[in-house]
Design an enzyme around this catalytic site. Structure first.
Site, PDB file in Angstrom:
ATOM      1  N   CYS A   1      -8.111  -3.142   1.358  1.00 59.78           N
ATOM      2  CA  CYS A   1      -7.493  -4.352   0.786  1.00 59.78           C
ATOM      3  C   CYS A   1      -8.492  -5.505   0.805  1.00 59.78           C
ATOM      4  CB  CYS A   1      -6.245  -4.738   1.566  1.00 59.78           C
ATOM      5  SG  CYS A   1      -5.483  -6.245   0.945  1.00 59.78           S
TER       6      CYS A   1
ATOM      7  N   ASP B   1      -9.124   1.364 -12.243  1.00 60.64           N
ATOM      8  CA  ASP B   1      -9.183   1.183 -13.702  1.00 60.64           C
ATOM      9  C   ASP B   1      -8.614   2.343 -14.509  1.00 60.64           C
ATOM     10  OD1 ASP B   1     -10.340  -1.218 -13.163  1.00 60.64           O
ATOM     11  OD2 ASP B   1     -12.347  -0.696 -13.872  1.00 60.64           O
TER      12      ASP B   1
END
Length: 318
Positions: free
Chosen positions: A101, A205
């Site tokens: 994160c 992506d």
């Protein structure tokens, strides 16, 4: 592909753990449409230990969504071990450790991707969590802290030596946050390292089934994890022949809302679901959708939100 004894099939697609996104209603819809593994929202080890009600509510799981993982993050060995033991009592299929994160409130405190600046501690946490629980332990991380520290190829071997049973790699550094393009070349290098024998899951992506298949073909990964592209689109995982209509998709979003209100409560169930509604691309054909989007984000009652969705349905039919 297997994680421990969990058979996830060939070329499985995973739903990434995302705060305020992967609530139970959304997870169940993603599972219905083909996600092989889903994850709860990631939770702070300290909050788990302190039995913070809002945190514990995030790790409630339902048998219909299995296999399901719970992801934890923290910055010291003792709290991560204790949190892992508590989380194990919920009986997830996998306990995932978040070393990826990038957000400041997590990374700047040394947790999440902040651990990429303290590899000895990262490895110690991993070893001790693996030893403390019987549930398969996995890790999700990034390529490194920045482009001068692309450490993932060595780190993957070190993590494997700690006893993890799968590794998810997001193809960016921490300094990239979510900008630029994900670099899958290093993910491929890890997968093709003859010393690596645990499953490698690629992330970054991927916005369609077609792109996921391209990643499997090109980089040889064992699974592909999809994150932000799923916002408001749980049907993204759909690989069946049946093409969903706009009516079908609105029905799905309404069902998500009902599940979340029933399983969480009206206020927080709406809070979670309206984020998906406002982000869903299916409403782009509505003239001046900005005003409708604002109404969605302001709705506080289920009936109000359902009425907005039905109004969108009528506008899209015209």
């Amino acid at each position: 592909m297997k994680i421990g004894t969990i058979d996830l099939g060939e070329r499985p697609l995973f739903l990434a753990p995302m705060e305020d996104v992967t609530d139970i209603g959304f997870r169940k819809m993603c599972k219905r449409f083909g996600a092989a593994m889903v994850y709860t929202e990631f939770v702070s080890a300290d909050a788990v230990i302190r039995s913070i009600k809002s945190t514990l509510s995030k790790i409630v799981i339902d048998d219909s969504e299995r296999p399901v993982g719970i992801q934890i993050y923290g910055r010291d060995v003792a709290s991560m071990v204790e949190a892992a033991k508590i989380v194990e009592q919920v009986k997830p299929d996998v306990i995932d450790i978040n070393f990826g994160c990038p957000v400041k409130k997590v990374a700047n405190k040394g947790a999440g991707s902040g651990m990429l600046k303290n590899i000895p501690l990262l490895l110690e946490i991993t070893r001790e969590v693996v030893k403390a629980v019987n549930t398969p332990v996995t890790v999700k991380t990034r390529l490194g802290w920045d482009n001068d520290n692309l450490i993932i190829t060595d780190l993957a071997e070190q993590l494997q030596d700690c006893g993890i049973q799968a590794l998810t790699i997001h193809g960016r550094t921490r300094s990239q946050m979510y900008t630029g393009e994900a670099d899958w070349t290093l993910i491929g290098e890890v997968k093709n390292n003859p010393r690596i024998h645990i499953p490698i899951i690629g992330n970054g992506d991927v916005t369609s089934i077609e792109q996921a298949h391209e990643k499997f073909d090109r980089y040889g990964v064992d699974a592909v994890m999809i994150g932000r592209a799923t916002f408001g689109c749980p049907w993204l995982f759909n690989q069946g022949e049946k093409q969903l209509t706009l009516d079908d998709k609105i029905d799905i979003l309404e069902e998500m809302l009902r599940i979340n209100v029933e399983r969480i409560d009206e206020y927080r169930g709406i809070l979670h679901t309206r984020r998906h509604l406002a982000a869903s691309p299916i409403f782009k054909g509505i003239p001046d959708f900005k005003q409708t989007r604002i109404s969605m984000l302001r709705a506080t009652k289920m009936e109000e939100l359902l009425a907005i969705l039905e109004d969108c349905r009528e506008k899209l039919r015209k």
